[in-house]
Motif scaffolding. Structure first.
Motif, PDB file in Angstrom:
ATOM      1  N   ARG A 167      47.534  40.884  46.740  1.00 43.08           N
ATOM      2  CA  ARG A 167      47.852  40.678  45.241  1.00 43.08           C
ATOM      3  C   ARG A 167      46.637  40.023  44.972  1.00 43.08           C
ATOM      4  NH1 ARG A 167      49.823  36.664  42.079  1.00 43.08           N
ATOM      5  NH2 ARG A 167      50.899  37.297  40.250  1.00 43.08           N
ATOM      6  N   TYR A 168      46.101  38.886  45.551  1.00 39.07           N
ATOM      7  CA  TYR A 168      44.725  38.262  45.089  1.00 39.07           C
ATOM      8  C   TYR A 168      43.706  39.118  44.833  1.00 39.07           C
ATOM      9  CZ  TYR A 168      40.931  35.111  45.221  1.00 39.07           C
ATOM     10  OH  TYR A 168      39.738  34.428  44.851  1.00 39.07           O
ATOM     11  N   ILE A 169      43.667  39.991  46.100  1.00 41.75           N
ATOM     12  CA  ILE A 169      42.440  40.831  46.069  1.00 41.75           C
ATOM     13  C   ILE A 169      42.357  41.793  45.112  1.00 41.75           C
ATOM     14  CG2 ILE A 169      41.385  42.555  47.586  1.00 41.75           C
ATOM     15  CD1 ILE A 169      42.093  40.832  50.213  1.00 41.75           C
ATOM     16  N   TRP A 170      43.789  42.485  44.691  1.00 38.09           N
ATOM     17  CA  TRP A 170      43.455  43.810  44.012  1.00 38.09           C
ATOM     18  C   TRP A 170      44.147  43.368  42.443  1.00 38.09           C
ATOM     19  CZ3 TRP A 170      41.418  48.331  45.706  1.00 38.09           C
ATOM     20  CH2 TRP A 170      41.297  48.064  47.158  1.00 38.09           C
ATOM     21  N   ARG A 171      44.122  42.305  42.318  1.00 41.89           N
ATOM     22  CA  ARG A 171      44.771  42.108  40.877  1.00 41.89           C
ATOM     23  C   ARG A 171      43.745  42.350  39.871  1.00 41.89           C
ATOM     24  NH1 ARG A 171      45.556  35.783  39.963  1.00 41.89           N
ATOM     25  NH2 ARG A 171      45.794  36.543  37.993  1.00 41.89           N
ATOM     26  N   ARG A 172      43.986  42.937  38.592  1.00 40.43           N
ATOM     27  CA  ARG A 172      43.115  43.698  37.920  1.00 40.43           C
ATOM     28  C   ARG A 172      42.179  42.606  37.161  1.00 40.43           C
ATOM     29  NH1 ARG A 172      45.969  48.611  34.822  1.00 40.43           N
ATOM     30  NH2 ARG A 172      46.254  49.937  36.778  1.00 40.43           N
ATOM     31  N   ASP A 173      42.982  41.539  36.606  1.00 37.43           N
ATOM     32  CA  ASP A 173      42.299  40.401  35.932  1.00 37.43           C
ATOM     33  C   ASP A 173      41.860  39.228  36.812  1.00 37.43           C
ATOM     34  OD1 ASP A 173      45.343  39.891  36.667  1.00 37.43           O
ATOM     35  OD2 ASP A 173      45.095  38.004  35.400  1.00 37.43           O
ATOM     36  N   ASP A 174      40.821  38.611  36.362  1.00 39.59           N
ATOM     37  CA  ASP A 174      40.272  37.661  37.123  1.00 39.59           C
ATOM     38  C   ASP A 174      41.142  36.481  37.335  1.00 39.59           C
ATOM     39  OD1 ASP A 174      37.870  39.076  37.757  1.00 39.59           O
ATOM     40  OD2 ASP A 174      36.917  38.475  36.005  1.00 39.59           O
ATOM     41  N   PRO A 175      41.306  35.863  38.595  1.00 42.37           N
ATOM     42  CA  PRO A 175      42.112  34.581  38.561  1.00 42.37           C
ATOM     43  C   PRO A 175      41.488  33.559  38.070  1.00 42.37           C
ATOM     44  CG  PRO A 175      40.809  35.189  40.748  1.00 42.37           C
ATOM     45  CD  PRO A 175      40.648  36.335  39.871  1.00 42.37           C
ATOM     46  N   ALA A 176      42.305  32.504  37.863  1.00 40.03           N
ATOM     47  CA  ALA A 176      41.787  31.001  37.129  1.00 40.03           C
ATOM     48  C   ALA A 176      40.693  30.845  38.202  1.00 40.03           C
ATOM     49  CB  ALA A 176      42.784  30.042  37.211  1.00 40.03           C
ATOM     50  N   LYS A 177      39.833  29.949  37.485  1.00 42.01           N
ATOM     51  CA  LYS A 177      38.910  29.332  38.094  1.00 42.01           C
ATOM     52  C   LYS A 177      39.259  28.440  39.362  1.00 42.01           C
ATOM     53  CE  LYS A 177      34.547  26.536  37.565  1.00 42.01           C
ATOM     54  NZ  LYS A 177      33.563  25.815  36.556  1.00 42.01           N
ATOM     55  N   GLY A 178      38.730  28.577  40.680  1.00 40.59           N
ATOM     56  CA  GLY A 178      38.929  27.788  41.554  1.00 40.59           C
ATOM     57  C   GLY A 178      40.299  28.381  42.422  1.00 40.59           C
ATOM     58  N   ALA A 179      40.768  29.347  41.959  1.00 40.96           N
ATOM     59  CA  ALA A 179      41.861  30.127  42.632  1.00 40.96           C
ATOM     60  C   ALA A 179      41.611  30.357  43.992  1.00 40.96           C
ATOM     61  CB  ALA A 179      42.484  31.375  41.959  1.00 40.96           C
ATOM     62  N   HIS A 180      40.144  30.633  44.331  1.00 40.95           N
ATOM     63  CA  HIS A 180      39.972  31.008  45.632  1.00 40.95           C
ATOM     64  C   HIS A 180      40.050  29.712  46.643  1.00 40.95           C
ATOM     65  CE1 HIS A 180      36.507  28.901  44.498  1.00 40.95           C
ATOM     66  NE2 HIS A 180      36.136  28.749  45.503  1.00 40.95           N
ATOM     67  N   VAL A 181      40.251  28.495  46.336  1.00 39.18           N
ATOM     68  CA  VAL A 181      40.283  27.290  47.108  1.00 39.18           C
ATOM     69  C   VAL A 181      41.842  27.474  47.490  1.00 39.18           C
ATOM     70  CG1 VAL A 181      40.279  24.828  47.117  1.00 39.18           C
ATOM     71  CG2 VAL A 181      38.678  26.153  45.818  1.00 39.18           C
ATOM     72  N   GLY A 182      42.786  27.563  46.581  1.00 36.80           N
ATOM     73  CA  GLY A 182      44.231  27.759  47.264  1.00 36.80           C
ATOM     74  C   GLY A 182      44.418  28.939  48.119  1.00 36.80           C
TER      75      GLY A 182
END
Length: 252
Positions: A167-182
């Motif tokens: 879901r994180y990889i293929w979502r269309r909109d960019d996640p919030a800044k720092g989401a990759h840390v979670g």
């Protein structure tokens, strides 16, 4: 009765020793990045050590699982319930070893590609996720066939984790800044869950053979780890969803 060859027994014992060494390295170093300041040099160093340890332990767990499945008499022939043995020490260990590698791979990749999330859509990363899902499905199906809820539960947890990653990889909109840390944190905890569970199975049959099929012993790491993931995810959600406030002029 199948009598295991001396060569096969010796090979398996070598794998066990190497698994113990790499697993001990990973399980010990695992707490380094947890307690050190995120992004600091020590955090990265401990993280690399833990990752290499877990990668080795996961690969060796896969090798031992394959030997258990296709030559089950060569490993602990004193275990009479071979159906359950094939389930826990065959299909489940095969899945847990693959899951450990999958978590390590994803946890490192989200940091490496923090600025280019779409790089995780490459075949190289998707193949690892597909391997985890396929071995998890095999574990769950076998568990359903023999009526063992633990195998189905552990398989469900790992497959759900992979789908959350997708879901994180293929979502269309960019996640919030720092989401990759979670994402990195959840992968780290998941790495610990699968590694502790797989590593526990090797030592448990030697230290407490009467408890080797106790569901509580196997499910403990998953329950603790998933609880930590849920706790930190809920705690971080308000901060992630809070909109930045407009800057106010400082009083003169």
């Amino acid at each position: 009765m199948i009598v295991p060859s001396c060569g096969a027994m010796a090979l398996f014992e070598v794998l066990v020793v190497l698994h113990v060494l790499t697993g001990t390295l990973g399980l010990t170093a695992f707490w380094g990045p947890v307690i050190t300041r995120k992004g600091a040099t020590r955090h990265r160093v401990w993280g690399r050590i833990a990752s290499f340890g877990f990668l080795g332990a996961g690969a060796l767990a896969i090798a031992m699982a394959l030997m258990s499945l296709f030559g089950s008499q060569m490993r602990h022939p004193e275990v009479t319930d071979r159906v359950l043995f094939d389930g826990l020490f065959g299909w489940m260990m095969l899945y847990l070893g693959t899951l450990t590698i999958g978590f390590v791979d994803y946890g490192l990749a989200v940091i490496r590609h923090a600025r280019d999330r779409r790089a995780l859509r490459r075949a190289r990363y998707q193949a690892v996720i597909a391997a985890v899902i396929s071995t998890g499905a095999a574990c769950g199906i076998y568990g359903a066939t023999i009526g063992h809820p633990l195998m189905m539960l552990v398989a469900f947890i790992g497959i759900a984790a992979m789908l959350i990653q997708q879901r994180y990889i293929w979502r269309r909109d960019d996640p919030a800044k720092g989401a990759h840390v979670g994402e990195h944190f959840r992968a780290l905890i998941g790495m610990g869950i699968s590694a502790y569970t797989a590593f526990l199975s090797v030592g448990l049959i030697r230290m407490m053979p009467d408890q080797v099929f106790n569901p509580v012993m196997w499910a403990g790491p998953s329950v603790i780890g998933v609880s930590l993931i849920v706790f930190f995810t809920i705690r971080a959600r308000p901060a992630a969803g809070r909109k930045p406030s407009r800057s106010r002029p400082h009083p003169q």
